[in-house]
Design a protein around this motif. Structure first.
Motif, short mmCIF file in Angstrom:
data_model
loop_
_atom_site.label_atom_id
_atom_site.label_comp_id
_atom_site.label_asym_id
_atom_site.label_seq_id
_atom_site.Cartn_x
_atom_site.Cartn_y
_atom_site.Cartn_z
N HIS A 129 10.26 -9.48 37.15
CA HIS A 129 9.14 -9.60 36.14
C HIS A 129 9.05 -11.00 35.80
N ILE A 130 9.71 -11.93 36.39
CA ILE A 130 9.75 -13.40 36.04
C ILE A 130 9.79 -13.38 34.29
N LYS A 131 10.73 -13.00 33.75
CA LYS A 131 11.16 -13.12 32.20
C LYS A 131 12.38 -13.90 32.16
N LYS A 132 12.30 -14.62 30.93
CA LYS A 132 13.49 -15.20 30.49
C LYS A 132 14.83 -14.48 29.96
N THR A 133 15.74 -14.72 30.24
CA THR A 133 16.85 -14.07 29.79
C THR A 133 18.17 -15.03 29.20
N VAL A 134 18.77 -14.36 28.39
CA VAL A 134 20.01 -15.01 28.21
C VAL A 134 21.02 -14.07 28.01
N LEU A 135 22.35 -14.48 28.63
CA LEU A 135 23.38 -13.56 28.78
C LEU A 135 24.70 -13.98 28.31
N GLU A 136 25.47 -13.32 27.67
CA GLU A 136 26.80 -13.58 27.11
C GLU A 136 27.71 -12.55 27.65
N LEU A 137 28.48 -12.70 28.53
CA LEU A 137 29.29 -11.63 29.24
C LEU A 137 30.78 -11.96 28.87
N GLY A 138 31.54 -11.43 30.01
CA GLY A 138 32.85 -11.39 29.46
C GLY A 138 33.55 -12.67 29.64
N GLY A 139 34.80 -12.68 29.44
CA GLY A 139 35.82 -13.86 29.55
C GLY A 139 37.29 -13.48 29.70
N SER A 140 37.87 -14.42 30.21
CA SER A 140 39.43 -14.30 30.41
C SER A 140 39.85 -15.49 30.03
N ASP A 141 39.71 -15.69 28.68
CA ASP A 141 40.00 -17.08 28.09
C ASP A 141 41.51 -17.60 28.20
N PRO A 142 41.52 -18.62 28.41
CA PRO A 142 42.92 -19.38 28.45
C PRO A 142 43.49 -19.89 26.90
N PHE A 143 44.65 -19.66 26.89
CA PHE A 143 45.18 -20.54 25.77
C PHE A 143 46.56 -21.31 26.15
N ILE A 144 46.10 -22.60 26.25
CA ILE A 144 47.17 -23.35 26.98
C ILE A 144 48.10 -24.09 25.72
N VAL A 145 49.32 -23.84 26.11
CA VAL A 145 50.16 -24.57 24.88
C VAL A 145 51.26 -25.79 25.65
N LEU A 146 50.87 -26.87 25.48
CA LEU A 146 51.76 -27.98 25.87
C LEU A 146 52.57 -28.47 25.21
N ALA A 147 53.73 -29.02 25.73
CA ALA A 147 55.01 -29.28 25.08
C ALA A 147 54.88 -30.19 23.78
N SER A 148 53.78 -31.13 23.78
CA SER A 148 53.56 -31.80 22.45
C SER A 148 53.04 -31.09 21.31
N ALA A 149 52.68 -29.90 21.59
CA ALA A 149 52.08 -28.89 20.75
C ALA A 149 53.08 -28.63 19.51
N ASP A 150 52.35 -28.33 18.10
CA ASP A 150 53.11 -27.71 17.25
C ASP A 150 53.34 -26.33 17.79
N ILE A 151 54.40 -25.80 18.13
CA ILE A 151 54.64 -24.59 18.88
C ILE A 151 54.61 -23.50 17.66
N ALA A 152 55.14 -23.59 16.59
CA ALA A 152 54.86 -22.45 15.60
C ALA A 152 53.47 -22.20 15.34
N ALA A 153 52.88 -23.12 15.05
CA ALA A 153 51.27 -22.99 14.71
C ALA A 153 50.57 -22.26 15.90
N ALA A 154 51.04 -22.87 16.85
CA ALA A 154 50.35 -22.21 18.36
C ALA A 154 50.66 -20.85 18.37
N ALA A 155 51.92 -20.28 18.00
CA ALA A 155 52.32 -18.89 18.44
C ALA A 155 51.32 -18.16 17.29
N ALA A 156 51.41 -18.56 16.15
CA ALA A 156 50.94 -17.77 14.90
C ALA A 156 49.48 -17.63 15.48
#
Length: 455
Positions: free
Chosen positions: A221-248
């Motif tokens: 019907h030629i109508k505008k849509t906005v979609l917010e769907l699923g996610g499989s969001d990554p949480f990357i922790v590199l060696a330089s990070a604050d590991i304790a803060a990252a885990a919390a």
């Protein structure tokens, strides 16, 4: 699915509702269409007053609204109250900023006067999910109503009291009748609404299949849509990070809304050099969480929203185990109490090429992956059909620049929890959807961007 409030902590049916008849739907559509013809002529200051009043009602009655949400979908009561407060904040944000966001924009051309004007489209259909029963609606409604549109809400069938309460808030705030209405209907009625000429556009937050169905119908019907769907969001922790803060933060990011959030961290991608340390810290945090009655203030993790969600999550966990995954804690439903409870769960050693490694786990289950370096971390983060949010942890400037530039997502948060903020646009790419909510971009999604040229 029946339209009913069923307490996910006990399984008790608290209240049931009859879906609207076709004649009642038609009457509400007609009312919305008539309301738009007058409402579009109201001023920004007038709309702002009404929206500020809605914010006041939210703040004054947040305890009651929070209880409704907790009883309907099981989020911890303290989180439900925080959600109501956030809804009040988004109302105030657009009440204060909409006039500037939609002001005429002058453009220098060969005309004596040329500019861009933003005007409302009309009746907007919002198909909303159960996991944030108030926030998902208000982040659509606040900008849509301030832009001069009117809203029709088709909420999830397991949160009908939330849906009715939201419509009542707008009515009590002073918005004219028909400007915002709740439709207690099943999903099968959505296609007919999209096809109706009085509905000008639609927005959906929910599953990928639901979004694909709505977009396909809107496309016809030629109508505008906005979609917010699923996610499989990554949480990357590199060696330089604050590991304790990252885990919390990782624990909070995975357990957000009992693990039932599109932007909850789901795949934890950790550089090998610090993987043992991070794994131990994360396990300790998970083991310390209290699972129980979501109405109690010391509860960290409540039930999943429905028995079907519980069953689907457990099936995914079993597939992960069959694929070679190792369960460090949890891994099966809690059976010694009523309700839809699943324990905090960590799974490691899932092969990277296993299909289950790319899926969205909608519950308190963390998938933990080890990678040799940042190159492998970014590659794995992007190895999913989704692209909603990403959290990455580093204290190295070069790594920071690469993470921001190379992660495929609608939002990248460095050294912090992925979250929505009224001041920032929110949305995804790939199969996580398209379009944006919040900020200036959100209010400009459902307007006619009109070019005006005068000589």
């Amino acid at each position: 699915m029946a339209i009913a409030t069923i307490n996910p902590a006990t399984g008790e049916t608290l209240k049931t509702f009859e879906p609207l008849k076709d004649t009642e739907i038609a009457a509400k559509l007609n009312l919305a269409n008539q309301a738009f013809e007058q409402y579009r002529k109201t001023s920004f200051p007038q709309r702002s007053l009404w929206l500020q009043k809605a914010a006041e009602i939210l703040d004054q009655e947040k305890a009651d609204f929070g209880k409704i949400m907790t009883l309907e979908m099981g989020k911890p009561y303290k989180a439900a109250i925080a959600e109501v407060e956030k809804c009040a904040a988004v109302c105030r944000y657009y009440a204060e900023n909409a006039a500037d966001f939609l002001a005429d924009v002058a453009v220098k051309t060969d005309a004596s006067h040329s500019f861009v004007r933003y005007q409302p489209l009309g009746v907007i259909l919002a198909v909303m999910p159960w996991n944030f029963p108030f926030w998902q609606v208000f982040r659509f409604a606040a900008p849509a109503l301030m832009a001069g549109n009117v809203g029709l809400l088709k909420h999830a069938s397991n949160v009908p009291q939330s849906a009715l309460a939201i419509a009542d808030i707008f009515q009590r705030a002073g918005f004219p009748g028909g400007v915002f209405q709740t439709l207690l209907i099943g999903a099968a009625k959505v296609a007919d609404l999209i096809a109706d000429d009085r509905v000008k556009a639609a927005t959906l937050t929910g599953s990928e299949p639901a979004g694909a169905s709505l977009a396909a119908n809107a496309g016809k019907h030629i109508k505008k849509t906005v979609l917010e769907l699923g996610g499989s969001d990554p949480f990357i922790v590199l060696a330089s990070a604050d590991i304790a803060a990252a885990a919390a933060t990782a624990t909070a990011a995975r357990m957000l809304n009992n693990g039932q959030s599109c932007i909850a961290a789901k795949r934890f991608i950790v550089e090998e050099a610090i993987a043992d340390q991070f794994e131990k810290l994360l396990l300790d945090k998970f083991l310390a969480l209290k699972v129980g009655d979501p109405m109690q203030p010391d509860t960290d993790l409540g039930p999943l929203a429905t028995p079907d969600i519980l069953q689907e999550l457990d099936q995914q966990v079993q597939v992960a185990k069959q694929s070679g995954g190792k369960v460090l804690t949890g891994g099966h439903p809690i059976s010694d109490r009523p309700g839809n409870f699943y324990p905090p769960t960590i799974i490691t050693d899932i092969p990277l090429d296993a299909p289950i490694a790319q899926e969205e786990f909608f519950g308190p289950v963390a998938l933990l992956f080890r990678v040799p370096n940042i190159d492998a971390a970014i590659k794995l983060a992007n190895a999913t059909p989704f692209g909603l949010g990403a959290s990455a942890w580093t204290n190295n400037d070069e790594e920071l620049s690469r993470l921001i530039a190379e992660i495929e997502a609608g939002a990248v948060f460095i050294n912090g929890l992925v979250k929505s903020d009224p001041r920032l646009p929110f949305g995804g790419i790939k199969r996580s959807g398209y379009g944006r909510e919040l900020s200036i971009q959100g209010i400009q999604e459902f307007v006619n961007v009109k070019t005006v040229w005068v000589k």
